[in-house]
Design a protein around this motif. Structure first.
Motif, PDB file in Angstrom:
ATOM      1  N   LEU A 159      41.204  37.746  36.492  1.00  0.00           N
ATOM      2  CA  LEU A 159      40.782  38.823  36.805  1.00  0.00           C
ATOM      3  C   LEU A 159      40.824  38.671  38.372  1.00  0.00           C
ATOM      4  O   LEU A 159      40.527  38.054  39.296  1.00  0.00           O
TER       5      LEU A 159
ATOM      6  N   CYS B 271      40.629  40.239  42.923  1.00  0.00           N
ATOM      7  CA  CYS B 271      40.215  42.157  43.630  1.00  0.00           C
ATOM      8  C   CYS B 271      41.389  42.310  42.923  1.00  0.00           C
ATOM      9  O   CYS B 271      42.318  42.620  43.992  1.00  0.00           O
ATOM     10  N   PRO B 272      41.350  44.048  42.996  1.00  0.00           N
ATOM     11  CA  PRO B 272      42.877  44.752  43.034  1.00  0.00           C
ATOM     12  C   PRO B 272      43.138  45.134  44.472  1.00  0.00           C
ATOM     13  O   PRO B 272      44.797  45.410  44.997  1.00  0.00           O
TER      14      PRO B 272
ATOM     15  N   LEU C 251      37.136  36.720  42.540  1.00  0.00           N
ATOM     16  CA  LEU C 251      36.094  37.647  41.784  1.00  0.00           C
ATOM     17  C   LEU C 251      35.431  36.624  41.404  1.00  0.00           C
ATOM     18  O   LEU C 251      35.473  35.877  41.193  1.00  0.00           O
TER      19      LEU C 251
ATOM     20  N   TYR D 232      31.380  36.675  39.486  1.00  0.00           N
ATOM     21  CA  TYR D 232      30.799  37.238  38.672  1.00  0.00           C
ATOM     22  C   TYR D 232      29.325  37.362  38.650  1.00  0.00           C
ATOM     23  O   TYR D 232      28.489  35.979  39.376  1.00  0.00           O
TER      24      TYR D 232
ATOM     25  N   GLU E 190      27.936  42.776  37.508  1.00  0.00           N
ATOM     26  CA  GLU E 190      29.075  42.836  38.732  1.00  0.00           C
ATOM     27  C   GLU E 190      30.447  42.086  38.858  1.00  0.00           C
ATOM     28  O   GLU E 190      29.677  40.915  39.456  1.00  0.00           O
ATOM     29  N   LEU E 191      31.255  42.917  39.964  1.00  0.00           N
ATOM     30  CA  LEU E 191      32.519  41.338  40.065  1.00  0.00           C
ATOM     31  C   LEU E 191      32.428  41.555  41.357  1.00  0.00           C
ATOM     32  O   LEU E 191      32.587  42.550  41.668  1.00  0.00           O
TER      33      LEU E 191
ATOM     34  N   SER F   5      34.036  40.979  45.338  1.00  0.00           N
ATOM     35  CA  SER F   5      35.008  40.547  45.918  1.00  0.00           C
ATOM     36  C   SER F   5      34.699  40.233  47.363  1.00  0.00           C
ATOM     37  O   SER F   5      34.458  41.300  48.154  1.00  0.00           O
TER      38      SER F   5
ATOM     39  N   TYR G  85      32.880  45.873  42.048  1.00  0.00           N
ATOM     40  CA  TYR G  85      33.173  46.239  40.738  1.00  0.00           C
ATOM     41  C   TYR G  85      31.747  46.193  40.047  1.00  0.00           C
ATOM     42  O   TYR G  85      32.224  44.855  39.607  1.00  0.00           O
TER      43      TYR G  85
ATOM     44  N   PRO H 189      35.224  45.357  33.507  1.00  0.00           N
ATOM     45  CA  PRO H 189      35.172  45.184  34.232  1.00  0.00           C
ATOM     46  C   PRO H 189      35.851  46.899  34.572  1.00  0.00           C
ATOM     47  O   PRO H 189      36.941  47.712  34.292  1.00  0.00           O
TER      48      PRO H 189
ATOM     49  N   MET I 110      38.066  48.017  37.231  1.00  0.00           N
ATOM     50  CA  MET I 110      38.243  47.288  38.341  1.00  0.00           C
ATOM     51  C   MET I 110      39.357  48.552  39.573  1.00  0.00           C
ATOM     52  O   MET I 110      40.247  48.128  39.337  1.00  0.00           O
TER      53      MET I 110
ATOM     54  N   ALA J 273      34.422  51.038  43.119  1.00  0.00           N
ATOM     55  CA  ALA J 273      33.468  49.348  43.347  1.00  0.00           C
ATOM     56  C   ALA J 273      32.082  50.317  44.910  1.00  0.00           C
ATOM     57  O   ALA J 273      32.518  51.481  45.704  1.00  0.00           O
TER      58      ALA J 273
END
Length: 72
Positions: free
Chosen positions: A15, A17-18, A24, A26, A32-33, A35, A42, A49, A51, A56
């Motif tokens: 995974l 960050c988009p 990321l 954890y 949350e994830l 960034s 996120y 998740p 994403m 976010a």
């Protein structure tokens, strides 16, 4: 009552960050994830998740790591 759901470590490895495509972190307690590069957290809902940048939340100043220095 169960504690927070765990995220599969192999999933965390792939995974990103988009928004930034960066790594990321954890946060188990907050589920949350994070960034740090984008300054976004996120959410993880029911072990999944979410994403999406629109879902976010912005990190507070005290949640962000130290500023990254440019390479020499």
């Amino acid at each position: 009552m169960e504690g927070p759901a765990e995220i599969d470590p192999k999933l965390l490895e792939i995974l990103v960050c988009p928004l930034t495509k960066g790594p990321l972190r954890y946060d188990r307690a907050a589920q949350e994830l994070i960034s740090e590069e984008a300054g976004l957290a996120y959410p993880i809902r029911d072990g999944i998740p979410i994403m999406l940048v629109d879902e976010a939340r912005a990190l507070r100043d005290d949640e962000q790591g130290p500023p990254k220095l440019p390479p020499p």
